[in-house]
Scaffold this motif. Structure first.
Motif, PDB file in Angstrom:
ATOM      1  N   THR A   1       7.407   4.236   0.689  1.00  0.00           N
ATOM      2  CA  THR A   1       5.985   4.432   0.974  1.00  0.00           C
ATOM      3  C   THR A   1       5.859   5.253   2.241  1.00  0.00           C
ATOM      4  OG1 THR A   1       5.496   2.294  -0.027  1.00  0.00           O
ATOM      5  CG2 THR A   1       3.775   3.295   1.315  1.00  0.00           C
TER       6      THR A   1
ATOM      7  N   CYS B   1      -5.310 -11.756   2.364  1.00  0.00           N
ATOM      8  CA  CYS B   1      -3.897 -11.839   2.024  1.00  0.00           C
ATOM      9  C   CYS B   1      -3.667 -13.120   1.244  1.00  0.00           C
ATOM     10  CB  CYS B   1      -3.030 -11.801   3.278  1.00  0.00           C
ATOM     11  SG  CYS B   1      -1.262 -11.772   2.955  1.00  0.00           S
TER      12      CYS B   1
ATOM     13  N   CYS C   1       4.856  -8.027   4.070  1.00  0.00           N
ATOM     14  CA  CYS C   1       4.924  -7.996   2.610  1.00  0.00           C
ATOM     15  C   CYS C   1       5.339  -9.372   2.127  1.00  0.00           C
ATOM     16  CB  CYS C   1       5.896  -6.921   2.124  1.00  0.00           C
ATOM     17  SG  CYS C   1       7.597  -7.174   2.670  1.00  0.00           S
TER      18      CYS C   1
ATOM     19  N   ASP D   1       2.437 -11.548  -2.801  1.00  0.00           N
ATOM     20  CA  ASP D   1       1.183 -11.032  -3.343  1.00  0.00           C
ATOM     21  C   ASP D   1       1.303  -9.573  -3.774  1.00  0.00           C
ATOM     22  OD1 ASP D   1       1.455  -9.942  -0.873  1.00  0.00           O
ATOM     23  OD2 ASP D   1      -0.621 -10.256  -0.255  1.00  0.00           O
ATOM     24  N   ARG D   2       2.513  -8.993  -3.677  1.00  0.00           N
ATOM     25  CA  ARG D   2       2.826  -7.645  -4.170  1.00  0.00           C
ATOM     26  C   ARG D   2       2.192  -6.527  -3.330  1.00  0.00           C
ATOM     27  NH1 ARG D   2       1.524 -10.656  -8.827  1.00  0.00           N
ATOM     28  NH2 ARG D   2       3.306 -10.998 -10.225  1.00  0.00           N
ATOM     29  N   TYR D   3       1.741  -6.831  -2.138  1.00  0.00           N
ATOM     30  CA  TYR D   3       1.089  -5.823  -1.298  1.00  0.00           C
ATOM     31  C   TYR D   3       1.933  -5.544  -0.056  1.00  0.00           C
ATOM     32  CZ  TYR D   3      -3.419  -5.399  -3.649  1.00  0.00           C
ATOM     33  OH  TYR D   3      -4.413  -5.125  -4.545  1.00  0.00           O
TER      34      TYR D   3
ATOM     35  N   ARG E   1       1.145  -4.437   3.574  1.00  0.00           N
ATOM     36  CA  ARG E   1      -0.013  -4.352   4.455  1.00  0.00           C
ATOM     37  C   ARG E   1       0.419  -3.858   5.833  1.00  0.00           C
ATOM     38  NH1 ARG E   1      -1.530  -8.530   0.981  1.00  0.00           N
ATOM     39  NH2 ARG E   1      -3.712  -8.410   0.339  1.00  0.00           N
TER      40      ARG E   1
ATOM     41  N   ALA F   1      -3.517  -1.127   2.783  1.00  0.00           N
ATOM     42  CA  ALA F   1      -2.714  -1.979   1.914  1.00  0.00           C
ATOM     43  C   ALA F   1      -2.337  -1.183   0.672  1.00  0.00           C
ATOM     44  CB  ALA F   1      -3.482  -3.241   1.529  1.00  0.00           C
ATOM     45  N   VAL F   2      -1.075  -1.333   0.255  1.00  0.00           N
ATOM     46  CA  VAL F   2      -0.556  -0.607  -0.901  1.00  0.00           C
ATOM     47  C   VAL F   2      -0.057  -1.629  -1.912  1.00  0.00           C
ATOM     48  CG1 VAL F   2       1.063   1.150  -1.707  1.00  0.00           C
ATOM     49  CG2 VAL F   2       0.132   1.279   0.607  1.00  0.00           C
ATOM     50  N   PHE F   3      -0.504  -1.513  -3.154  1.00  0.00           N
ATOM     51  CA  PHE F   3      -0.085  -2.421  -4.217  1.00  0.00           C
ATOM     52  C   PHE F   3       1.219  -1.910  -4.813  1.00  0.00           C
ATOM     53  CE2 PHE F   3      -0.319  -3.946  -8.686  1.00  0.00           C
ATOM     54  CZ  PHE F   3      -0.247  -5.300  -8.404  1.00  0.00           C
TER      55      PHE F   3
ATOM     56  N   LYS G   1       3.234  -3.800  -7.240  1.00  0.00           N
ATOM     57  CA  LYS G   1       3.443  -4.305  -8.602  1.00  0.00           C
ATOM     58  C   LYS G   1       4.432  -5.470  -8.718  1.00  0.00           C
ATOM     59  CE  LYS G   1       2.431   0.115 -10.824  1.00  0.00           C
ATOM     60  NZ  LYS G   1       2.905   1.147 -11.771  1.00  0.00           N
TER      61      LYS G   1
END
Length: 441
Positions: free
Chosen positions: A29, A302, A321, A324-326, A328, A340-342, A344
């Motif tokens: 990322t 969160c 991290c 919750d798959r994020y 932040r 925040a980036v999802f 998966k």
């Protein structure tokens, strides 16, 4: 009235983060450009396989030949290129002993940054791996050519960090001369990595006021300073944060509770006295470890247990991290959520690439902008030439809508007049015919 803190930041500084998930994928990322931007996933390495879940990671982000080491659930340790994800070499921690990885997983991994004088010209690395049963191995591997096979420089050093229990924490200090180990029913102990001997062991805290003894269960740890291995912070399953000082005493110098769930992640700040703590109920806060005072909670929605908290070495941001798959990113000063980036999958770990600055991308953008400006000027010149040609040639003027409407109205009126005239002529002819018939009679 609730307290509201205005967020002065509207994006991330140029950062590059590598995250590891439960399916064995490594995702990169990046937040590009010199100005604050939005981080996005730029690449994904690996294939989805639950047996290759990444349990521990370590990175040597030097400018020349950076390296990334990951320990997987099947017992393999891989050394990769953090720029493109190419595999340099891999080996199994368990070797030919035949022990199953399910019973004995890797709990700690460290990739040494310092190199010896005879290793400067060759590409080599030293790895320390620790398993749950307390088996610690220290191995040095060199790979002078990417096409050649990797070879061990020296015999692998192995020792036992504990006699019973499970080792869940394995850390190496900033000088890379001492290692820290602890876990379930294992008190925190420090080892000299050169001599492979234990130099200090903690003592369990006394019983509380009710006479209840809290069993030992360490979940995470962090050294306060890169230059001093004597002070470190630990988190426990019983939601306690403890400060140890090797030079003072064997028991904790300071301990305090943080909410009511297990502490899952601890990270230190470069100032040497601020600590970031995350727990299993998705709470993230900053503490002054000198007094145990709560500096503040990090704001933002969160959910899910936090598995990793990392402070960026250069920018004033931290990243967290978890389940919750994020991914932040927070501002350290305002404690506001920047982005925040999802991702998966359930995230198990996170590392920052401190060598990433975004300047190369900015230079590339300036080159592209210059090329686009040249193209625009060429197109404008072509348009001016076309306009000159069109001025010389006769131009047919288009009729306006008003003229068309007026002509249509006139034509309609003319048709009405013609119809009236035709009716009058018909009536006149009929009358003349009647008059002739009457005269003949």
């Amino acid at each position: 009235m609730p307290r509201v803190i205005s967020n002065e930041t509207y994006g991330c500084p140029p950062i590059r983060a590598l995250t590891f998930d439960s399916l064995g994928l490594i995702k990169v990322t990046e937040a590009r450009g010199k100005e604050r931007g939005t981080p996005t996933v730029v690449s994904t390495w690996g294939e989805t396989n639950a047996s290759r879940c990444v349990l521990a990671s370590s990175m040597d982000d030097r400018l020349s030949n950076p390296l990334l080491a990951v320990a997987r659930k099947d017992g393999n340790v891989e050394v990769l290129n953090p720029c493109n994800g190419d595999l340099h070499f891999a080996y199994s921690v368990f070797g030919d002993d035949g022990s199953s990885p399910e019973d004995d997983e890797v709990s700690g991994l460290h990739l040494f940054r310092k190199q010896k004088d005879d290793q400067a010209e060759e590409r080599s690395c030293t790895l320390l791996a620790c398993t749950k049963k307390g088996d610690v191995s220290l191995r040095t591997v060199r790979f002078p050519d990417a096409r050649a096979d990797s070879t061990d420089e020296a015999a692998t050093k192995t020792w036992k960090a504990c006699g019973s229990g499970e080792v869940l924490v394995g850390k190496v200090d900033g000088s890379e001369n001492f290692g820290l180990f602890g876990g379930k029913r294992v008190e925190v102990n420090i080892w000299d990595l050169e001599q492979c001997t234990k130099i200090w062991s903690a003592k369990s805290p006394p019983k509380d006021n009710l006479g209840i003894f809290t069993p030992t269960w360490f979940t995470c740890a962090a050294f306060l300073s890169n230059e001093d291995h004597r002070k470190f912070v630990t988190g426990t399953k019983s939601h306690q944060v403890r400060l140890y000082d090797v030079s003072a005493q064997r028991r904790p110098v300071l301990s305090f509770d943080f909410l009511e769930t297990a502490i899952t992640a601890v990270s230190e700040d470069p100032d040497g006295h601020t600590v970031y703590v995350g727990n299993a109920s998705a709470d993230l806060a900053a503490f002054d470890i000198r007094t145990g005072k709560l500096l503040g909670n990090f704001l933002g929605k969160c959910s899910g247990s936090i598995r990793s908290v990392v402070r960026h070495p250069h920018h004033q941001v931290i990243a967290s991290c978890g389940l919750d798959r994020y991914l932040r990113v927070y501002d350290v000063k305002t404690r506001q959520l920047i982005s925040a980036v999802f991702l998966k999958q359930h995230i198990t770990g996170l590392v920052f690439d401190s060598g990433f600055s975004g300047e190369e991308i900015a230079v590339a953008n300036t080159v592209v902008e210059a090329e686009t400006e040249d193209r625009m000027t060429m197109l404008e010149d072509d348009d001016e030439e076309d306009e000159d040609k069109t001025e010389e040639a006769p131009v047919k003027k288009k009729k306006s809508k008003k003229e068309k409407r007026s002509r249509d109205k006139v034509s309609e009126k003319g048709e009405e007049i013609d119809e009236v005239r035709s009716k009058k002529t018909r009536d006149h002819k009929k009358k003349t015919k009647k008059v002739k018939h009457t005269q003949e009679d």
